[in-house]
Enzyme design. Structure first.
Site, mmCIF file in Angstrom:
data_model
loop_
_atom_site.group_PDB
_atom_site.id
_atom_site.type_symbol
_atom_site.label_atom_id
_atom_site.label_comp_id
_atom_site.label_asym_id
_atom_site.label_seq_id
_atom_site.Cartn_x
_atom_site.Cartn_y
_atom_site.Cartn_z
ATOM 1 C CG HIS A 300 10.165 14.536 5.143
ATOM 2 N ND1 HIS A 300 10.615 13.791 4.072
ATOM 3 C CD2 HIS A 300 8.808 14.461 5.084
ATOM 4 C CE1 HIS A 300 9.592 13.309 3.405
ATOM 5 N NE2 HIS A 300 8.489 13.701 3.992
ATOM 6 C CB SER A 392 -6.952 0.205 -5.638
ATOM 7 O OG SER A 392 -5.949 0.802 -4.837
ATOM 8 C CG ASP A 394 -3.334 3.828 -1.468
ATOM 9 O OD1 ASP A 394 -2.765 4.002 -0.373
ATOM 10 O OD2 ASP A 394 -3.573 4.771 -2.257
ATOM 11 C CB SER A 418 3.095 10.821 -0.307
ATOM 12 O OG SER A 418 4.387 10.776 -0.859
ATOM 13 C CD GLN A 520 -0.426 1.575 1.586
ATOM 14 O OE1 GLN A 520 -0.156 0.388 1.650
ATOM 15 N NE2 GLN A 520 -0.972 2.108 0.488
#
Length: 671
Positions: A300, A392, A394, A418, A520
């Site tokens: 990462h 929404s 999310d 994130s 996500q």
């Protein structure tokens, strides 16, 4: 899109960041703790803050991205935790339409990845964009032929030139190999066949003793890996040469002997498996299991999972095409001089190196045993129905995680979601803080005193929480978040300069102790996605939002990952109940309950493939309609004895239990 053609990441105004921090931190601490921090914050704004802010703006003028170097240092290279368990992310891909042998599947992946690299380096790839908005492509230069190295105090990443990195590293049965390829021709099927032939030659190799596994060393804490790597290099020149070939490879392919079946098994296998056939410092590892399943493990430090998803989409679609393709004719195969070839990497051992490996094995096994990974496949509804609630998807899921955590632990946690800033030059991410005064008030209304607020009031609190989260995430994507700016202000301090008391304040530091680290990625190619927790007392929660389902991967150090999944399932059902019933009168809700004795739609759709045990204690939590009908009638009988204005409160107090058992099919479908 080159980074120079995109706008620079802005430096937010100091007063704006302070105001946003106050709003985000307030619900996480007591009034006394918060007021103490507020005094320090106000003093910082009046004293040291303006000087540090000026330095940030000057740095922004001098650098393409004022944050990039500091973020990489803070989040990755100074991080001494295990990359395997605490940093790397993994994907598990959907099954191929036709079964493929392990060697052919691996060959198809290698051929696809090499072609992707060729296109990338030729500059023939179209720029990334989101809804027509160009995204920075800077991270792609680190996708191939890089390797993170452990340092004594900080890590660093080496980027290898093409002339030194045209080979592929292969791991199998604890051994490491190098696969060297000729130039790929136009006939893709023939290229796959010749790679497959080489891989097949090592498939039946005898397993190396785990006590001589070099790869497992990369799973340890960074200080331990640094000491082990130094020892490995000093044992012999052979080790140094072999390690150089391994680390300079374009990427690594792991041929695993395991055969994961369930969601949990697949996630664990992609996360770490037994550690023998991995090199967690490589830029990415393609994982190929014995039963034809496959996945991806990404390092990462210089790339994000969203960047790697473009490669992964190409890999999956190429593999699925190869699965349907016929075998090439003999005259289509290249001559012997044009064949790829594979060679074993030799390593030598002394007593000190063997001790390092034994300690790494002990650490790996203890860490795996000390973790709990749970998965939830929630198939009662998904994005389509959430959108019909006019919220929404999310942010809806983020609030479900807040409610689930609150029910399990009794407080709201510092939560990291994130948010991408790739619309800026060399942009990466910003923290979208999911906790707000709105979400905290809603959680309290749902859990602490459900009888004091109406169904309508709870629904309004939920809608306000979702709206706030959506707005804040969008704000972060525009470069106006909180946490990267605060980090920059800290890093703007000169060596030896006094640190303001704000930087060590309990609220300031504690609000960034991410007890829930969430993100996500929703793509139809994925069957698994996740990573580990980022703090010892926290959870790593990866989630995917599909049209008709929601998927969660929850990892913690045995804090109750499976239980949190159950609370998540309850929370999602409760939230749908709120948003679809808040406008109804009590008698209308009672009518819905009465109708449950003859349900108008079935339970959640059954999977097309043979059902496997649920990750939640390997049980299904849904109760057949015939069994829940008596519960529904008993509930209504009890409601009839209550005054009308108490009916909704009574429903709310029983909501989690009752919704889980009955209302999943009794409520009106929005589909």
């Amino acid at each position: 899109m080159t980074s120079t053609s995109l706008p620079k990441l802005p430096v937010p105004e100091l007063q704006d960041t302070a105001a946003r921090f106050v709003e985000a931190a307030r619900p996480l601490f007591s009034a006394e703790e918060f007021e103490t921090c507020l005094v320090k914050l106000n003093d910082f704004i009046e004293t040291q803050g303006p000087t540090l802010q000026m330095r940030l703006k000057e740095r922004s003028e001098q650098h393409e991205n004022w944050l990039e170097e500091w973020w990489n240092e803070y989040a990755y290279f100074m991080n001494r935790a295990s990359t395997c368990f605490n940093v790397n992310y993994f994907f598990g891909f959907r099954d191929t339409p036709q079964q493929m042998s392990q060697s052919r599947l691996a060959a198809a992946l290698i051929e696809s990845a090499v072609r992707f690299r060729n296109q990338l380096e030729a500059g023939s790839m179209k720029p990334d964009n989101i809804r027509g908005k160009p995204m920075c492509m800077h991270q792609y230069q680190y996708m191939f032929a890089t390797c993170r190295h452990p340092g004594k105090e900080r890590d660093w990443t080496e980027i290898y030139p093409r002339r030194e990195s045209s080979h592929i590293a292969i791991a199998h049965q604890g051994h490491f190999y190098v696969l060297r390829l000729p130039a790929l021709g136009e006939n893709r099927n023939a290229a796959i066949a010749q790679i497959e032939r080489q891989l097949q030659s090592i498939i039946n190799t005898k397993q190396l003793p785990r006590t001589k596994s070099i790869g497992i060393l990369t799973s340890t804490l960074r200080d331990d890996w640094y000491a082990a790597r130094e020892c490995l290099l000093q044992v012999s020149p052979t080790n140094a040469a072999s390690l150089r070939l391994l680390e300079s490879s374009a990427f690594l392919v792991s041929l695993e002997s395991s055969a994961p079946v369930t969601h949990k098994e697949f996630s664990l296998a992609c996360h770490c498996d037994n550690g023998m056939n991995r090199y967690f410092d490589k830029n990415f590892q393609l994982l190929v299991f014995a039963n034809g399943r496959y996945g991806f493990n990404g390092e990462h430090s210089l790339t994000d999972a969203t960047t790697d998803m473009r490669l992964c989409n190409v890999l999956v679609h190429d593999v699925e095409a190869a699965a349907k393709a016929p075998a090439p004719c003999a005259n289509e195969l290249p001559t012997a001089s044009e064949q790829p070839y594979i060679e074993l990497l030799e390593f030598e051992f002394n007593d000190e190196l063997l001790e390092h490996i034994e300690r790494a094995i002990a650490y790996f096994d203890a860490t795996v045993n000390g973790h709990e990974l749970a998965t939830l496949v929630f198939d009662s509804f998904g994005k389509d129905q959430i959108k019909q609630m006019k919220v929404s998807p999310d942010a809806f899921v983020q609030m479900a995680m807040q409610l689930a955590y609150y029910r399990q632990f009794g407080h709201v946690p510092p939560t990291y979601e994130s948010a991408s800033t790739k619309s800026f030059a060399r942009g990466r991410t910003e923290t979208s803080r999911s906790v707000s005064v709105h979400s905290a008030a809603w959680c309290r209304a749902m859990v602490d005193h459900p009888e004091t607020t109406s169904l309508h009031s709870k629904a309004e609190l939920l809608r306000n929480s979702i709206a706030h989260q959506s707005q804040f995430t969008a704000q972060c994507a525009r470069g106006s978040g909180i946490d990267r700016h605060l980090l920059g202000l800290e890093y703007a301090l000169h060596s030896g300069e006094s640190r303001h008391a704000l930087f060590s304040d309990k609220v300031f530091t504690g609000s960034r102790h991410w007890k829930m680290s969430t993100s996500q990625i929703s793509d139809p190619i994925l069957a698994a996605y996740g990573w580990g927790e980022v703090v010892d007392d926290g959870f790593g929660i990866a989630y995917r939002i599909e049209n008709n389902a929601l998927h969660f991967n929850v990892v913690s150090q045995c804090l109750g990952s499976a239980r949190l999944c159950q609370y998540l399932s309850d929370a999602l059902m409760d939230m749908r109940f709120l948003l679809t019933n808040a406008h109804k009168q009590p008698h209308e809700i009672k009518a819905e309950l009465l109708s449950s004795s003859s349900p108008r739609r079935p339970l959640s759709p059954q999977p097309a493939t043979p059902a496997e045990p649920s990750p939640l204690s390997e049980e299904r939590f849904r109760v057949p309609a015939a069994e829940t009908a008596p519960v529904a009638h008993a509930m209504v009988d009890e409601l009839d004895r209550l005054p009308s204005n108490e009916v909704i409160c009574a429903l709310e107090m029983r909501l989690s239990r009752f919704v889980k058992e009955s209302l999943s099919w009794a409520l009106p479908s929005a589909s």
